[in-house]
Design a protein around this motif. Structure first.
Motif, mmCIF file in Angstrom:
data_model
loop_
_atom_site.group_PDB
_atom_site.id
_atom_site.type_symbol
_atom_site.label_atom_id
_atom_site.label_comp_id
_atom_site.label_asym_id
_atom_site.label_seq_id
_atom_site.Cartn_x
_atom_site.Cartn_y
_atom_site.Cartn_z
ATOM 1 N N PRO A 1 10.662 8.026 -10.523
ATOM 2 C CA PRO A 1 11.312 6.853 -11.129
ATOM 3 C C PRO A 1 10.299 5.768 -11.461
ATOM 4 O O PRO A 1 9.344 5.542 -10.706
ATOM 5 N N ALA A 2 10.482 5.102 -12.579
ATOM 6 C CA ALA A 2 9.557 4.053 -13.017
ATOM 7 C C ALA A 2 9.373 3.004 -11.911
ATOM 8 O O ALA A 2 10.359 2.532 -11.332
ATOM 9 N N GLY A 3 8.125 2.665 -11.647
ATOM 10 C CA GLY A 3 7.786 1.712 -10.599
ATOM 11 C C GLY A 3 7.348 2.347 -9.300
ATOM 12 O O GLY A 3 6.721 1.682 -8.463
ATOM 13 N N THR A 4 7.642 3.628 -9.110
ATOM 14 C CA THR A 4 7.258 4.315 -7.883
ATOM 15 C C THR A 4 5.770 4.646 -7.907
ATOM 16 O O THR A 4 5.256 5.111 -8.928
ATOM 17 N N PRO A 5 5.040 4.439 -6.813
ATOM 18 C CA PRO A 5 3.667 4.949 -6.760
ATOM 19 C C PRO A 5 3.679 6.465 -6.978
ATOM 20 O O PRO A 5 4.325 7.198 -6.212
ATOM 21 N N ASN A 6 3.026 6.922 -8.057
ATOM 22 C CA ASN A 6 3.140 8.342 -8.399
ATOM 23 C C ASN A 6 1.814 9.071 -8.527
ATOM 24 O O ASN A 6 1.796 10.270 -8.822
ATOM 25 N N TRP A 7 0.705 8.391 -8.293
ATOM 26 C CA TRP A 7 -0.597 9.060 -8.302
ATOM 27 C C TRP A 7 -1.610 8.158 -7.633
ATOM 28 O O TRP A 7 -1.405 6.941 -7.518
ATOM 29 N N VAL A 8 -2.712 8.750 -7.179
ATOM 30 C CA VAL A 8 -3.813 7.991 -6.590
ATOM 31 C C VAL A 8 -5.088 8.772 -6.855
ATOM 32 O O VAL A 8 -5.112 10.006 -6.748
ATOM 33 N N ASP A 9 -6.137 8.055 -7.267
ATOM 34 C CA ASP A 9 -7.408 8.735 -7.480
ATOM 35 C C ASP A 9 -8.564 7.789 -7.238
ATOM 36 O O ASP A 9 -8.373 6.589 -7.002
#
Length: 257
Positions: A9-17
């Motif tokens: 869902p838009a706004g959710t933390p969805n990746w990290v690098d």
């Protein structure tokens, strides 16, 4: 095992690098600390490394594109329209520093700062949806948005990403859980436990099966300890650095006596 194969869902933390000066050294460090295996995406994507738990993508590691690029984990927030999000960022006191730009057919990304100067990313998935495993050892378990001005930052993220806020028992009054569509997605509040003058930032926490073993692996691999592991009402938590100085948190269960 919590996994996901559809868009967040838009706004959710969805990746990290993270971008590092020495990719091979980073893989040698993070593999033992977080239990990752790695898949090289190839030269067309800059030999970006997918960090995996089993066959699920948990994070990414790539080479720095310039010497002045910060050594820091970058938390991305989901968007259904990266270009529209870029406009909202600018309209609400933030600044887009790169993008939006397509990453092949993987997705569309941008990097920005919030109204307090905190750096974050935005990811609109296409062939990829971002994190495919979460709340499991080696994967994201929590994200803290630590701000020099919590009130202004909360207003920014509410306007751009629709964050709602709820109190966290036992936490400072200006710290809150942020919600997306009513679901708790992370924390937001003041900078805690850092020297005066520390800028706003996002701190990613990874789950580990054994916090103390992860600390020992980090230290033997050339990393450091920012906050010693301690038991809290939320689990056993510590904050570490990798050999390049990038800060990340680890979280696990409190050991039984």
């Amino acid at each position: 095992m919590p996994t996901r194969d559809t868009a967040w869902p838009a706004g959710t933390p969805n990746w990290v690098d993270i971008a590092v000066p020495d990719v091979e050294a980073a893989l040698a460090f993070y593999g033992p600390v977080l239990g990752w295996s790695f898949v090289d995406t190839g030269p067309d994507l800059g030999n970006y490394q997918l960090c995996r738990i089993g066959d699920r993508n948990a994070a990414g590691i790539g080479p720095r594109e310039s010497p002045d690029q910060p050594n820091a984990w970058l938390v991305y927030l989901a968007s259904d329209d990266a270009d529209g999000t870029a406009k909202l960022i600018a309209d609400n006191g933030g600044n887009v520093v790169w993008g939006p730009e397509d990453i092949g057919e993987v997705g569309r990304m941008l990097v920005a700062t919030d109204s307090t100067g905190g750096l974050f990313g935005v990811f609109q998935g296409k062939q990829a949806n971002g994190v495919e495993i979460f709340n499991e050892p080696g994967s994201l378990v929590w994200e803290d948005c630590q701000l020099t001005d919590p009130k202004a930052g909360k207003e920014f993220y509410a306007a751009v990403f629709g964050f709602g806020y709820e109190p966290v028992p036992g936490a400072p009054d200006d710290y809150a859980g942020f919600t997306v569509n009513g679901q708790l997605a992370g924390g937001i509040g003041p900078i805690m436990g850092a020297p005066e003058g520390t800028p706003s930032s996002w701190l990613a926490y990874f789950s580990v099966a054994d916090v103390d073993a992860a600390v020992a692996a980090a230290q033997s691999g050339g990393g450091g300890v920012v906050t010693a592991a301690e038991n809290t009402p939320f689990g056993r938590i510590g904050v570490l650095t990798d050999p390049f100085g990038a800060v990340f948190g680890i979280h696990g269960e409190v050991p039984s006596d």
